[in-house]
Design a protein around this motif. Structure first.
Motif, PDB file in Angstrom:
ATOM      1  N   GLU A 149      37.631  23.228 -56.767  1.00 17.64           N
ATOM      2  CA  GLU A 149      36.727  23.841 -57.748  1.00 17.64           C
ATOM      3  C   GLU A 149      35.471  24.210 -56.962  1.00 17.64           C
ATOM      4  N   ALA A 150      35.320  25.506 -56.678  1.00 15.79           N
ATOM      5  CA  ALA A 150      34.333  25.941 -55.694  1.00 15.79           C
ATOM      6  C   ALA A 150      32.941  26.112 -56.282  1.00 15.79           C
ATOM      7  N   GLY A 151      32.813  26.169 -57.592  1.00 15.18           N
ATOM      8  CA  GLY A 151      31.481  26.314 -58.181  1.00 15.18           C
ATOM      9  C   GLY A 151      31.545  26.758 -59.632  1.00 15.18           C
ATOM     10  N   PHE A 152      30.350  27.086 -60.139  1.00 17.98           N
ATOM     11  CA  PHE A 152      30.170  27.465 -61.551  1.00 17.98           C
ATOM     12  C   PHE A 152      29.447  28.818 -61.489  1.00 17.98           C
ATOM     13  N   PRO A 153      30.182  29.910 -61.255  1.00 16.51           N
ATOM     14  CA  PRO A 153      29.557  31.177 -60.848  1.00 16.51           C
ATOM     15  C   PRO A 153      28.468  31.718 -61.764  1.00 16.51           C
ATOM     16  N   ILE A 154      28.523  31.470 -63.078  1.00 16.21           N
ATOM     17  CA  ILE A 154      27.488  32.052 -63.949  1.00 16.21           C
ATOM     18  C   ILE A 154      26.116  31.427 -63.673  1.00 16.21           C
ATOM     19  N   THR A 155      26.087  30.225 -63.082  1.00 17.33           N
ATOM     20  CA  THR A 155      24.813  29.508 -62.996  1.00 17.33           C
ATOM     21  C   THR A 155      23.795  30.182 -62.077  1.00 17.33           C
ATOM     22  N   SER A 156      24.258  30.852 -61.025  1.00 16.47           N
ATOM     23  CA  SER A 156      23.301  31.589 -60.177  1.00 16.47           C
ATOM     24  C   SER A 156      24.064  32.557 -59.283  1.00 16.47           C
ATOM     25  N   PRO A 157      23.405  33.647 -58.870  1.00 13.53           N
ATOM     26  CA  PRO A 157      24.069  34.568 -57.947  1.00 13.53           C
ATOM     27  C   PRO A 157      24.461  33.859 -56.650  1.00 13.53           C
ATOM     28  N   GLY A 158      23.648  32.884 -56.217  1.00  9.99           N
ATOM     29  CA  GLY A 158      23.968  32.143 -54.987  1.00  9.99           C
ATOM     30  C   GLY A 158      25.270  31.380 -55.150  1.00  9.99           C
ATOM     31  N   ASP A 159      25.450  30.741 -56.303  1.00 11.59           N
ATOM     32  CA  ASP A 159      26.674  29.977 -56.541  1.00 11.59           C
ATOM     33  C   ASP A 159      27.880  30.923 -56.578  1.00 11.59           C
TER      34      ASP A 159
ATOM     35  N   LEU B 120      13.613  14.661 -49.246  1.00  9.86           N
ATOM     36  CA  LEU B 120      12.210  14.868 -49.612  1.00  9.86           C
ATOM     37  C   LEU B 120      12.100  15.950 -50.685  1.00  9.86           C
ATOM     38  N   ARG B 121      10.910  16.005 -51.282  1.00 10.11           N
ATOM     39  CA  ARG B 121      10.620  17.095 -52.218  1.00 10.11           C
ATOM     40  C   ARG B 121       9.573  17.986 -51.568  1.00 10.11           C
ATOM     41  N   ALA B 122       9.914  19.259 -51.421  1.00  6.78           N
ATOM     42  CA  ALA B 122       8.968  20.228 -50.845  1.00  6.78           C
ATOM     43  C   ALA B 122       9.300  21.597 -51.394  1.00  6.78           C
ATOM     44  N   HIS B 123       8.319  22.485 -51.418  1.00  6.76           N
ATOM     45  CA  HIS B 123       8.511  23.839 -51.942  1.00  6.76           C
ATOM     46  C   HIS B 123       9.163  23.803 -53.331  1.00  6.76           C
ATOM     47  N   GLY B 124       8.860  22.757 -54.110  1.00  7.10           N
ATOM     48  CA  GLY B 124       9.400  22.634 -55.466  1.00  7.10           C
ATOM     49  C   GLY B 124      10.871  22.269 -55.511  1.00  7.10           C
ATOM     50  N   ARG B 125      11.450  21.805 -54.394  1.00  7.25           N
ATOM     51  CA  ARG B 125      12.879  21.483 -54.365  1.00  7.25           C
ATOM     52  C   ARG B 125      13.098  20.112 -53.755  1.00  7.25           C
ATOM     53  N   LEU B 126      14.189  19.449 -54.191  1.00  6.56           N
ATOM     54  CA  LEU B 126      14.636  18.242 -53.508  1.00  6.56           C
ATOM     55  C   LEU B 126      15.611  18.713 -52.442  1.00  6.56           C
ATOM     56  N   ALA B 127      15.460  18.222 -51.233  1.00 11.20           N
ATOM     57  CA  ALA B 127      16.398  18.645 -50.178  1.00 11.20           C
ATOM     58  C   ALA B 127      16.561  17.509 -49.187  1.00 11.20           C
ATOM     59  N   SER B 128      17.663  17.545 -48.453  1.00  9.68           N
ATOM     60  CA  SER B 128      17.886  16.501 -47.460  1.00  9.68           C
ATOM     61  C   SER B 128      18.153  17.128 -46.106  1.00  9.68           C
ATOM     62  N   GLY B 129      18.051  16.324 -45.075  1.00 11.48           N
ATOM     63  CA  GLY B 129      18.341  16.805 -43.723  1.00 11.48           C
ATOM     64  C   GLY B 129      18.748  15.646 -42.840  1.00 11.48           C
TER      65      GLY B 129
ATOM     66  N   ALA C 130      13.555  29.937 -51.258  1.00 13.82           N
ATOM     67  CA  ALA C 130      13.633  31.388 -51.040  1.00 13.82           C
ATOM     68  C   ALA C 130      14.801  31.977 -51.836  1.00 13.82           C
ATOM     69  N   VAL C 131      15.941  31.257 -51.833  1.00 13.72           N
ATOM     70  CA  VAL C 131      17.107  31.745 -52.584  1.00 13.72           C
ATOM     71  C   VAL C 131      16.765  31.809 -54.067  1.00 13.72           C
ATOM     72  N   ARG C 132      16.088  30.746 -54.573  1.00 13.89           N
ATOM     73  CA  ARG C 132      15.761  30.732 -55.999  1.00 13.89           C
ATOM     74  C   ARG C 132      14.805  31.868 -56.354  1.00 13.89           C
ATOM     75  N   GLU C 133      13.851  32.112 -55.477  1.00 15.97           N
ATOM     76  CA  GLU C 133      12.892  33.183 -55.739  1.00 15.97           C
ATOM     77  C   GLU C 133      13.607  34.533 -55.803  1.00 15.97           C
ATOM     78  N   ALA C 134      14.517  34.759 -54.846  1.00 15.13           N
ATOM     79  CA  ALA C 134      15.253  36.031 -54.814  1.00 15.13           C
ATOM     80  C   ALA C 134      16.072  36.187 -56.099  1.00 15.13           C
ATOM     81  N   GLU C 135      16.643  35.066 -56.561  1.00 15.79           N
ATOM     82  CA  GLU C 135      17.444  35.126 -57.792  1.00 15.79           C
ATOM     83  C   GLU C 135      16.574  35.457 -58.999  1.00 15.79           C
TER      84      GLU C 135
ATOM     85  N   ALA D 140      16.926  38.584 -61.393  1.00 12.89           N
ATOM     86  CA  ALA D 140      17.153  38.405 -62.832  1.00 12.89           C
ATOM     87  C   ALA D 140      16.115  39.197 -63.625  1.00 12.89           C
ATOM     88  N   GLU D 141      14.865  39.177 -63.137  1.00 17.00           N
ATOM     89  CA  GLU D 141      13.799  39.916 -63.818  1.00 17.00           C
ATOM     90  C   GLU D 141      14.083  41.413 -63.789  1.00 17.00           C
TER      91      GLU D 141
END
Ligand code: KIV
Ligand code: ZN
Length: 532
Positions: A52-62, A476-485, A512-517, A521-522
């Protein structure tokens, strides 16, 4: 698993992997498209039946990641999730249609609690939506799965009616989700038996289990559903997923393999790929596997008590019910030395399942040489850790150029870092901290001008031995996102700095991906400019 008309092989349990969909819904996980394709290719090597590769309606990235997986992965069925809305089903189909074996998975709740409070509709409307959704999905794709969400808290009679509608419209798989991890093995088994009584047509399609782990029963409940007749298990690597997660893939697979004597069932998986798959998912998601995790934990085959060690030395089966080799936990053979060249590295990586060419190979080679100077023997596990870190390239990224730390029992730790920032400029910053790792993190925050907040930090050795590589995971949380590394190095301060910088890059890329989306959308919602 094929469409209607095929005779299900009753002894084979199909593995439906939802690591990239339900698993990716875990807080703090944000995989980029390249990482998702890597994981999907590893799942293909493992031999899962459905991804199950994703939930395509949720975002263009997905949607784009699902499309990339549909193109890159050939063996397993590639499935896209959709609510019963037309737009969801259209988006799912658009994303999976290039797969050789596409499947649309559509769902709607059948519990009154969801119907009243979430959907704010009626049972009749749910029946209508289920009918229309399966019919639409079927018009695109022969293989259609239907799930009555929150089924285990729903009236079985009503769920049966909805399942009967889905089968009548051509659903090839009917999945019974324990969405909130509420059921118990005995209850779930009886639920299936009741559904089979009420809807005998369910015997002619594949039935499936999907269990969440809120009460720690996801594997036990999935197993109960299988004993009741279901032949597809929906699960996720390392058990990741919404809240407490999903049924753990490696646990259910080894349960079926190890106790085939009691049930006569098995999966078609190459279980020797389990440990590697678990490590890859852990690295890419930042979800560390607990040492005592069944099957793939670092201690899953370790014996501490003298009595146990003595028994295992005399005869392994005295205290082991599985063989570490059967789950791939024995892959620590030495593969390369300090003088190995680029070709040897490329071949070794290929044996490990990584196809690395061109610039990526040059980068991996440079890193390999750097580490080989400090560590005598580079094992398969080391290589895997190094390459996984190198491959987590983000388009928008910070890069660690150098760092220095001063610390001692009588002086406050102080760090100096030099970083390359996304504009290409090199920035240097210095800071003190509570400890050397904290000083590095504060200096990185200063250099990047980010207001990041550390959420978790963990360090583990990649292999045994004094010169083992240290692997650090930072969330960590940065740029309004939770991310790991992740960061890997012979020195854990360097590994920490790398992990922090990588997590910041991932947060920046996600933002950046969210902003582009949002911009897209707008633009899509703006009224079309009138023509001349
Ligand atoms: O838990 C759940 O009910 C789900 C459905 C979408 C199958 O994930
Ligand atoms: Zn779920």
């Amino acid at each position: 698993m094929s469409g209607r008309g095929s005779v299900p092989d009753r002894s084979r349990v199909h593995i439906f992997d939802t690591t990239l969909r339900d698993g990716e819904q875990s807080p703090g996980i944000s995989l980029n498209a390249q990482e998702k394709v890597e994981i999907a290719q590893q799942l293909e090597r493992l031999g899962v039946d459905v991804i199950e590769a994703g939930f395509p309606i949720t975002s263009p990235g997905d949607a784009e990641s699902v499309r990339a997986i549909a193109r890159a992965v050939e063996g397993p069925v590639i499935c896209g999730l959709a609510r019963t809305h037309k737009a969801d089903i259209d988006a799912a189909w658009a994303a999976i249609k290039e797969s050789a074996r596409p499947r649309i998975h559509t769902f709607i709740s059948t519990s009154d609690i969801h119907i009243e409070h979430q959907l704010q509709t009626t049972r009749d409307d749910v029946k209508g939506q289920a009918r229309a959704a399966v019919a639409l999905a079927k018009s695109y794709c022969d293989d259609v799965e239907f799930s009555p969400m929150d089924a285990t808290r729903a009236d079985p009679e009503f769920t049966a009616e909805v399942c009967a509608i889905a089968v009548a419209e051509g659903a090839t798989v009917v999945n019974i989700p324990d969405t909130v991890g509420y059921t118990t093995p005995e209850e779930y088994r009886r639920y299936f038996e009741r559904l089979f009584e009420l809807v005998p047509e369910l015997r002619g399609v594949h039935t499936s289990v999907h269990c969440h782990d809120d009460l720690g029963l996801a594997v036990a409940n999935s197993y109960a559903g299988v004993l009741a007749g279901a032949r597809q298990v929906e699960c996720a690597v390392n058990g990741i997923g919404e809240r407490a997660g999903n049924c753990s893939l490696e646990e259910i697979v080894m349960l079926l393999r190890t106790r085939t004597d009691v049930h006569g069932l098995d999966t078609g998986l190459d279980t020797r790929e389990l440990a590697r798959t678990s490590r890859m998912v852990s690295r890419f998601t930042g979800y560390v596997v607990q040492p005592n995790k069944a099957v793939v934990g670092r201690n899953a085959f370790a014996h501490e008590s003298g009595i146990h060690q003595d028994g295992v030395l005399k005869e392994r089966t005295t205290y082991e019910i599985m063989d570490a080799r059967d789950v791939g936990l024995d892959s620590n053979s030495i593969v390369l030395g300090k003088h190995s060249g680029r070709h040897a590295l490329r071949d070794a990586l290929e044996q490990l399942g990584f196809k690395v060419e061109g610039n990526a190979l040059n980068q991996a080679f440079a890193r390999f040489k750097e580490i080989a100077d400090k560590k005598k023997q580079i094992t398969a596990l080391d290589l895997e850790a190094i390459v996984s870190e190198e491959m987590r390239e983000s388009a928008e990224r910070y890069a660690l150029e150098s760092f220095e730390v001063e610390a001692g029992s009588h002086r406050a730790p102080r760090a100096r870092v030099a970083l390359r920032v996304p504009s290409g400029e090199e920035v240097v910053a210095e800071a003190s901290g509570d400890g050397p790792v904290d000083a590095i993190f504060v200096a990185i925050r200063e250099a990047t001008g980010t207001d990041s907040e550390l959420r978790s930090y963990s360090v583990a050795a990649v292999t045994a031995g004094e010169d083992a590589l240290g692997e650090v995971t930072v969330t960590l949380r940065a740029h309004g996102r939770l991310a790991s590394g992740q960061g890997v190095a012979t020195d854990i301060l360097e590994a920490s700095a790398r992990a922090y910088v990588r997590a910041l890059s991932n947060a920046l890329e996600g933002a950046a991906v969210r902003e582009a989306e949002e911009v897209a959308a707008e633009a899509a919602s703006e009224p079309a400019t009138p023509g001349p």
